[in-house]
Design a protein around this motif. Structure first.
Motif, PDB file in Angstrom:
ATOM      1  N   LEU A 187       0.853  -1.181   0.000  1.00 36.46           N
ATOM      2  CA  LEU A 187       0.000   0.000   0.000  1.00 36.46           C
ATOM      3  C   LEU A 187       0.885   1.226   0.000  1.00 36.46           C
ATOM      4  CD1 LEU A 187      -2.923   0.890   0.022  1.00 36.46           C
ATOM      5  CD2 LEU A 187      -2.913   0.755   2.503  1.00 36.46           C
ATOM      6  N   ALA A 188       0.778   2.055  -1.026  1.00 30.39           N
ATOM      7  CA  ALA A 188       1.627   3.229  -1.161  1.00 30.39           C
ATOM      8  C   ALA A 188       1.470   4.155   0.040  1.00 30.39           C
ATOM      9  CB  ALA A 188       1.271   3.979  -2.447  1.00 30.39           C
ATOM     10  N   VAL A 189       2.548   4.832   0.405  1.00 25.79           N
ATOM     11  CA  VAL A 189       2.505   5.795   1.506  1.00 25.79           C
ATOM     12  C   VAL A 189       1.517   6.906   1.138  1.00 25.79           C
ATOM     13  CG1 VAL A 189       3.844   7.498   2.794  1.00 25.79           C
ATOM     14  CG2 VAL A 189       4.839   5.253   2.266  1.00 25.79           C
ATOM     15  N   HIS A 190       0.664   7.243   2.086  1.00 23.15           N
ATOM     16  CA  HIS A 190      -0.399   8.214   1.814  1.00 23.15           C
ATOM     17  C   HIS A 190      -0.996   8.663   3.140  1.00 23.15           C
ATOM     18  CE1 HIS A 190      -2.469   4.493   2.635  1.00 23.15           C
ATOM     19  NE2 HIS A 190      -3.626   5.137   2.730  1.00 23.15           N
ATOM     20  N   THR A 191      -1.881   9.630   3.086  1.00 22.67           N
ATOM     21  CA  THR A 191      -2.809   9.880   4.178  1.00 22.67           C
ATOM     22  C   THR A 191      -4.197   9.549   3.657  1.00 22.67           C
ATOM     23  OG1 THR A 191      -2.953  12.236   3.571  1.00 22.67           O
ATOM     24  CG2 THR A 191      -1.437  11.634   5.353  1.00 22.67           C
ATOM     25  N   ASP A 192      -5.085   9.165   4.560  1.00 19.36           N
ATOM     26  CA  ASP A 192      -6.415   8.733   4.148  1.00 19.36           C
ATOM     27  C   ASP A 192      -7.280   9.915   3.718  1.00 19.36           C
ATOM     28  OD1 ASP A 192      -5.762   6.131   4.548  1.00 19.36           O
ATOM     29  OD2 ASP A 192      -7.125   5.786   6.222  1.00 19.36           O
ATOM     30  N   VAL A 193      -8.435   9.566   3.186  1.00 17.06           N
ATOM     31  CA  VAL A 193      -9.372  10.576   2.686  1.00 17.06           C
ATOM     32  C   VAL A 193     -10.150  11.161   3.863  1.00 17.06           C
ATOM     33  CG1 VAL A 193     -11.324  11.000   1.172  1.00 17.06           C
ATOM     34  CG2 VAL A 193      -9.578   9.328   0.507  1.00 17.06           C
ATOM     35  N   PRO A 194      -9.943  12.438   4.160  1.00 16.21           N
ATOM     36  CA  PRO A 194     -10.671  13.059   5.268  1.00 16.21           C
ATOM     37  C   PRO A 194     -12.078  13.464   4.832  1.00 16.21           C
ATOM     38  CG  PRO A 194      -9.269  14.684   4.243  1.00 16.21           C
ATOM     39  CD  PRO A 194      -9.044  13.385   3.498  1.00 16.21           C
ATOM     40  N   GLU A 195     -12.836  13.981   5.776  1.00 20.05           N
ATOM     41  CA  GLU A 195     -14.154  14.515   5.450  1.00 20.05           C
ATOM     42  C   GLU A 195     -14.331  15.863   6.125  1.00 20.05           C
ATOM     43  OE1 GLU A 195     -17.590  12.093   5.709  1.00 20.05           O
ATOM     44  OE2 GLU A 195     -16.610  10.300   4.899  1.00 20.05           O
ATOM     45  N   PHE A 196     -15.163  16.673   5.497  1.00 19.37           N
ATOM     46  CA  PHE A 196     -15.501  17.989   6.012  1.00 19.37           C
ATOM     47  C   PHE A 196     -17.008  18.143   5.906  1.00 19.37           C
ATOM     48  CE2 PHE A 196     -11.320  17.957   4.217  1.00 19.37           C
ATOM     49  CZ  PHE A 196     -10.541  18.699   5.091  1.00 19.37           C
ATOM     50  N   ARG A 197     -17.567  19.019   6.690  1.00 17.50           N
ATOM     51  CA  ARG A 197     -19.012  19.236   6.588  1.00 17.50           C
ATOM     52  C   ARG A 197     -19.341  19.722   5.175  1.00 17.50           C
ATOM     53  NH1 ARG A 197     -18.204  21.552  11.619  1.00 17.50           N
ATOM     54  NH2 ARG A 197     -18.665  23.664  10.880  1.00 17.50           N
ATOM     55  N   GLY A 198     -20.136  18.938   4.472  1.00 23.53           N
ATOM     56  CA  GLY A 198     -20.522  19.267   3.099  1.00 23.53           C
ATOM     57  C   GLY A 198     -19.592  18.716   2.045  1.00 23.53           C
ATOM     58  N   ALA A 199     -18.459  18.127   2.436  1.00 27.34           N
ATOM     59  CA  ALA A 199     -17.477  17.620   1.468  1.00 27.34           C
ATOM     60  C   ALA A 199     -16.992  16.249   1.929  1.00 27.34           C
ATOM     61  CB  ALA A 199     -16.297  18.585   1.323  1.00 27.34           C
ATOM     62  N   ASN A 200     -17.399  15.218   1.205  1.00 23.36           N
ATOM     63  CA  ASN A 200     -16.941  13.862   1.490  1.00 23.36           C
ATOM     64  C   ASN A 200     -16.699  13.140   0.178  1.00 23.36           C
ATOM     65  OD1 ASN A 200     -19.448  12.597   0.569  1.00 23.36           O
ATOM     66  ND2 ASN A 200     -20.352  13.407   2.449  1.00 23.36           N
ATOM     67  N   ARG A 201     -16.257  11.886   0.250  1.00 23.91           N
ATOM     68  CA  ARG A 201     -15.837  11.154  -0.952  1.00 23.91           C
ATOM     69  C   ARG A 201     -16.981  10.861  -1.908  1.00 23.91           C
ATOM     70  NH1 ARG A 201     -12.914   6.195   1.288  1.00 23.91           N
ATOM     71  NH2 ARG A 201     -12.619   7.519   3.114  1.00 23.91           N
ATOM     72  N   LYS A 202     -18.222  11.023  -1.465  1.00 25.17           N
ATOM     73  CA  LYS A 202     -19.349  10.791  -2.360  1.00 25.17           C
ATOM     74  C   LYS A 202     -19.584  11.951  -3.317  1.00 25.17           C
ATOM     75  CE  LYS A 202     -22.039   7.519   0.405  1.00 25.17           C
ATOM     76  NZ  LYS A 202     -23.365   7.211   0.978  1.00 25.17           N
ATOM     77  N   VAL A 203     -19.123  13.152  -2.943  1.00 24.20           N
ATOM     78  CA  VAL A 203     -19.408  14.330  -3.768  1.00 24.20           C
ATOM     79  C   VAL A 203     -18.158  15.116  -4.157  1.00 24.20           C
ATOM     80  CG1 VAL A 203     -21.742  14.608  -2.849  1.00 24.20           C
ATOM     81  CG2 VAL A 203     -19.833  15.751  -1.706  1.00 24.20           C
ATOM     82  N   THR A 204     -17.031  14.807  -3.536  1.00 24.71           N
ATOM     83  CA  THR A 204     -15.799  15.564  -3.758  1.00 24.71           C
ATOM     84  C   THR A 204     -14.681  14.595  -4.100  1.00 24.71           C
ATOM     85  OG1 THR A 204     -16.540  17.106  -2.034  1.00 24.71           O
ATOM     86  CG2 THR A 204     -14.250  17.295  -2.742  1.00 24.71           C
ATOM     87  N   PRO A 205     -13.844  14.897  -5.105  1.00 23.28           N
ATOM     88  CA  PRO A 205     -12.732  13.986  -5.428  1.00 23.28           C
ATOM     89  C   PRO A 205     -11.878  13.700  -4.192  1.00 23.28           C
ATOM     90  CG  PRO A 205     -12.940  15.677  -7.115  1.00 23.28           C
ATOM     91  CD  PRO A 205     -13.884  16.069  -6.010  1.00 23.28           C
ATOM     92  N   GLU A 206     -11.453  12.458  -4.060  1.00 22.73           N
ATOM     93  CA  GLU A 206     -10.696  12.065  -2.873  1.00 22.73           C
ATOM     94  C   GLU A 206      -9.390  12.849  -2.758  1.00 22.73           C
ATOM     95  OE1 GLU A 206     -10.347   7.822  -2.722  1.00 22.73           O
ATOM     96  OE2 GLU A 206     -12.518   7.501  -2.798  1.00 22.73           O
ATOM     97  N   TRP A 207      -8.686  13.045  -3.888  1.00 27.36           N
ATOM     98  CA  TRP A 207      -7.421  13.785  -3.833  1.00 27.36           C
ATOM     99  C   TRP A 207      -7.652  15.224  -3.373  1.00 27.36           C
ATOM    100  CZ3 TRP A 207      -7.418  18.136  -6.658  1.00 27.36           C
ATOM    101  CH2 TRP A 207      -8.259  18.201  -7.788  1.00 27.36           C
ATOM    102  N   LEU A 208      -8.815  15.807  -3.732  1.00 26.28           N
ATOM    103  CA  LEU A 208      -9.105  17.185  -3.331  1.00 26.28           C
ATOM    104  C   LEU A 208      -9.362  17.256  -1.829  1.00 26.28           C
ATOM    105  CD1 LEU A 208      -9.552  20.133  -4.007  1.00 26.28           C
ATOM    106  CD2 LEU A 208     -11.896  19.574  -4.715  1.00 26.28           C
ATOM    107  N   LEU A 209     -10.032  16.257  -1.269  1.00 23.40           N
ATOM    108  CA  LEU A 209     -10.231  16.219   0.175  1.00 23.40           C
ATOM    109  C   LEU A 209      -8.889  16.139   0.907  1.00 23.40           C
ATOM    110  CD1 LEU A 209     -13.217  13.732   0.137  1.00 23.40           C
ATOM    111  CD2 LEU A 209     -13.352  16.120   0.887  1.00 23.40           C
ATOM    112  N   VAL A 210      -7.961  15.348   0.363  1.00 20.80           N
ATOM    113  CA  VAL A 210      -6.622  15.255   0.948  1.00 20.80           C
ATOM    114  C   VAL A 210      -5.928  16.618   0.894  1.00 20.80           C
ATOM    115  CG1 VAL A 210      -4.337  14.200   0.675  1.00 20.80           C
ATOM    116  CG2 VAL A 210      -6.400  12.788   0.444  1.00 20.80           C
ATOM    117  N   VAL A 211      -5.998  17.288  -0.246  1.00 16.35           N
ATOM    118  CA  VAL A 211      -5.419  18.623  -0.389  1.00 16.35           C
ATOM    119  C   VAL A 211      -6.013  19.577   0.642  1.00 16.35           C
ATOM    120  CG1 VAL A 211      -5.411  20.666  -1.891  1.00 16.35           C
ATOM    121  CG2 VAL A 211      -4.733  18.437  -2.810  1.00 16.35           C
ATOM    122  N   MET A 212      -7.321  19.524   0.810  1.00 14.34           N
ATOM    123  CA  MET A 212      -7.984  20.426   1.755  1.00 14.34           C
ATOM    124  C   MET A 212      -7.412  20.279   3.159  1.00 14.34           C
ATOM    125  SD  MET A 212     -11.928  19.954   0.458  1.00 14.34           S
ATOM    126  CE  MET A 212     -12.643  20.795   1.888  1.00 14.34           C
TER     127      MET A 212
END
Length: 338
Positions: A133-158
């Protein structure tokens, strides 16, 4: 941020652990991680975890090991994965006792110092010999922004940008191990990307709980005969055949077969952690949610302030902007040659 790592050993009773193993076997089949993900409208040409995949190909992973065959490199990190539970949706009946297990809930409370815990996601990661498994951080979530509606890489950037802390959902993640497998150590960076890696050697019926959205981590290669690994392609699936035997199939064709003890199984559990009921209610009622427009506007304004974009110029095309955001905000640990 919490860099604490909590080990649960044992995680549950022997009988409960055996029930989890049987649930793994009873699930119809497992697809490749590259097939997972929700369709999102912003920069769809970028893979959901474009950030981690590009870094792995560029660096060769934690130990800087590059295969001449790019297809083999891709197969190493394209493991099998299925979601057992996501919020109220249960795809694997019987997973419910695991999702609400007292030891996991207690560890989540300790990790973030928050009393109100909402178990959210449970999914299986299945790695074959030669996979990592490549080194990474997991996909976080924010109120109104999660993996169902926001690209996973963008959530990581946020999260790495630090610009959206007020909206962040603190998540505790447990990586729970069941069954056999050789190798596949959990590697994590408790002192940040610039610090050294620590490792945890998996054992049956144990778990490691940490803030995987913040702490860089990965999985070292599973040891075993990897000669068939290069044949694995997107669209293939993993099936349990009975008698502790598993096969990878391309349609009706069997591509490779494995004894169960050759495979590394982990089940990830994620829970939202709230200070109190009022904070949880704000999440449930979608109070003060982010929108994609506000996310991008905040990030672009920050790029301009950093001198990475010219305020007078038009915003770059979505995919180009996405690559710029990843390069600017996500700083991976440097490889440590073996």
């Amino acid at each position: 941020m919490s860099a604490e790592v909590i080990v649960l050993d044992p995680l549950m009773t022997d009988q409960a652990a055996e029930a989890v193993l049987q649930l793994w076997r009873d699930f119809p089949s497992y697809g490749l991680y590259s097939n997972e993900g929700y369709p999102t409208t912003f920069a769809p040409e970028l893979a959901q975890r474009y950030d981690a995949a590009v870094n792995f190909v560029r660096t060769g992973g934690r130990f800087g090991r590059k295969d001449a065959d790019r297809g083999l490199m891709a197969a190493r990190t394209n493991y099998f994965r299925e979601t057992y539970a996501y919020a109220e949706q249960v795809a694997a009946p019987g997973i419910e006792p695991f999702m609400t297990h007292d030891a996991l809930v207690g560890a989540a409370q300790r990790l973030h110092g928050r009393d109100v815990i909402e178990p959210a996601i449970g999914y299986a990661n299945v790695l074959l010999p030669g996979q990592e498994l490549a080194v990474h951080t997991d996909v976080p979530e924010f109120r109104g922004a999660n993996r169902k509606v926001t690209p996973e890489w963008l959530l990581v950037v946020m999260h790495h940008s630090g610009l959206f802390h007020r909206w962040r959902m603190p998540i505790a993640t447990s990586i729970s191990y069941f069954g056999g497998g050789q190798g596949g150590e959990l590697a994590y960076y408790p002192d940040g990307a610039a610090g050294p890696a620590a490792t945890y050697a998996p054992r049956h019926n144990t778990a490691v709980v940490l803030d995987t959205d913040t702490v860089f981590h990965g999985v070292d290669r599973v040891i075993g005969d990897e000669r068939e690994l290069a044949r694995i392609r997107p669209g293939m699936r993993l099936f349990y055949e009975g008698d502790r035997r598993w096969t990878v199939r391309d349609g009706e064709e069997t591509v490779s077969g494995y004894d169960e003890d050759e495979i590394r199984l982990s089940i990830s559990w994620k829970a939202y952690c709230f200070t109190d009921e009022a904070e949880r209610d704000a999440w449930r009622t979608n109070t003060d949610d982010l929108s994609l427009e506000s996310i991008l506007s905040t990030l672009v304004d920050d790029l301009v302030a950093r001198g990475r974009l010219d305020e007078a110029s038009a915003q770059p095309p979505d995919a180009e902007l996405g690559r710029l955001l990843i390069n600017e905000y996500v700083r991976f640990p440097a490889p440590t040659p073996a």
